[in-house]
Design a protein around this motif. Structure first.
Motif, mmCIF file in Angstrom:
data_model
loop_
_atom_site.group_PDB
_atom_site.id
_atom_site.type_symbol
_atom_site.label_atom_id
_atom_site.label_comp_id
_atom_site.label_asym_id
_atom_site.label_seq_id
_atom_site.Cartn_x
_atom_site.Cartn_y
_atom_site.Cartn_z
ATOM 1 N N PHE A 91 14.935 64.953 48.416
ATOM 2 C CA PHE A 91 14.519 65.999 49.329
ATOM 3 C C PHE A 91 13.038 65.851 49.640
ATOM 4 C CE2 PHE A 91 14.383 67.507 45.003
ATOM 5 C CZ PHE A 91 13.142 68.117 44.891
ATOM 6 N N ASP A 92 12.666 66.247 50.829
ATOM 7 C CA ASP A 92 11.278 66.185 51.291
ATOM 8 C C ASP A 92 11.087 67.348 52.256
ATOM 9 O OD1 ASP A 92 8.760 65.593 52.266
ATOM 10 O OD2 ASP A 92 9.159 63.450 52.420
ATOM 11 N N ILE A 93 10.405 68.384 51.799
ATOM 12 C CA ILE A 93 10.236 69.606 52.570
ATOM 13 C C ILE A 93 8.762 69.790 52.885
ATOM 14 C CG2 ILE A 93 10.534 72.110 52.576
ATOM 15 C CD1 ILE A 93 12.731 71.617 50.392
ATOM 16 N N SER A 94 8.440 69.911 54.152
ATOM 17 C CA SER A 94 7.086 70.228 54.591
ATOM 18 C C SER A 94 7.156 71.528 55.384
ATOM 19 C CB SER A 94 6.511 69.117 55.470
ATOM 20 O OG SER A 94 6.348 67.945 54.724
ATOM 21 N N THR A 95 6.320 72.479 55.009
ATOM 22 C CA THR A 95 6.334 73.753 55.704
ATOM 23 C C THR A 95 5.151 73.845 56.659
ATOM 24 O OG1 THR A 95 4.965 74.940 54.104
ATOM 25 C CG2 THR A 95 7.333 74.856 53.677
ATOM 26 N N TYR A 127 8.686 67.556 47.402
ATOM 27 C CA TYR A 127 9.615 66.438 47.510
ATOM 28 C C TYR A 127 10.056 65.992 46.124
ATOM 29 C CZ TYR A 127 5.503 63.573 46.478
ATOM 30 O OH TYR A 127 4.386 63.033 45.893
ATOM 31 N N GLY A 128 11.153 65.265 46.085
ATOM 32 C CA GLY A 128 11.643 64.787 44.806
ATOM 33 C C GLY A 128 12.991 64.120 44.932
ATOM 34 N N SER A 129 13.579 63.861 43.775
ATOM 35 C CA SER A 129 14.860 63.183 43.709
ATOM 36 C C SER A 129 15.639 63.706 42.519
ATOM 37 C CB SER A 129 14.633 61.675 43.562
ATOM 38 O OG SER A 129 15.864 61.014 43.447
ATOM 39 N N LEU A 130 16.890 64.002 42.751
ATOM 40 C CA LEU A 130 17.783 64.442 41.681
ATOM 41 C C LEU A 130 18.898 63.418 41.563
ATOM 42 C CD1 LEU A 130 18.037 68.215 42.594
ATOM 43 C CD2 LEU A 130 16.556 67.153 40.899
ATOM 44 N N ILE A 131 18.882 62.706 40.476
ATOM 45 C CA ILE A 131 19.859 61.661 40.218
ATOM 46 C C ILE A 131 20.524 62.010 38.893
ATOM 47 C CG2 ILE A 131 20.197 59.171 39.991
ATOM 48 C CD1 ILE A 131 17.328 58.849 41.085
#
Length: 173
Positions: A46-50, A73-77
């Motif tokens: 995910f990569d969220i910019s507000t 932002y990040g990654s869930l694996i």
């Protein structure tokens, strides 16, 4: 329609779209999780910019404000490592104001490392903490917490080191 009514219509449209997307994702997960069907491990990034999100954050919790121009932002694996990072220029919780907050988290199913900093924390009109840095490492129900506040000068600096052990009926430090 005035600007406020237009924004309300846009916001409601976005919420309806989010609900539709959530429904589609739920249906997809139900199909993928059927017994007898083999599937590959899921990987979610995910990569969220507000931009301006202050009014919408208050819908989540009225005690919160800010979060404009933030980046998360990040990654869930499922394995081996999950990570998330966020950069929040300013946010407020109740009467506490936080500036230039940076947080990084990294972990797996047994370990979590969380570190971050805030350039300034305004607690009241007469109390500011010019720099706060924290580091938390948790593993096997034991958390090691380090918090350093104040400037880099020794006279205006406070350090806190703690070890917290979690039990089924509470915790101990």
């Amino acid at each position: 329609m005035n600007l406020k009514q237009n924004l309300r219509v846009i916001f409601l449209s976005v919420i309806c779209q989010m609900r539709l997307n959530y429904s589609l994702i739920s249906i997809t997960l139900l199909i993928l999780n059927r017994p007898g069907i083999s599937r590959k491990m899921n990987h979610l990034t995910f990569d969220i910019s507000t931009q301006y999100i202050d009014d919408y954050i208050k819908l989540v919790d009225s005690s919160l404000a800010g979060f404009n121009n933030s980046h998360i932002y990040g990654s869930l694996i499922p394995s081996p490592i999950n990570y998330a990072e966020c950069d929040v220029p300013q946010f407020k919780y109740k009467n506490y104001n936080f500036d230039n907050v940076v947080i990084a988290a990294k972990g797996d199913s047994t370990n979590l490392a969380l570190s971050g900093s805030a350039a300034n924390i305004n607690i009241s009109d007469s109390l500011n903490v010019p720099l706060a840095v924290f580091d938390i490492k948790a593993s096997n129900d034991v958390s090691k917490v380090q918090i350093t506040t104040g400037t880099n000068q020794a006279i205006n600096q406070a350090k806190l080191n703690a070890q917290v052990m979690t039990y089924s009926n509470g915790c101990e430090n």
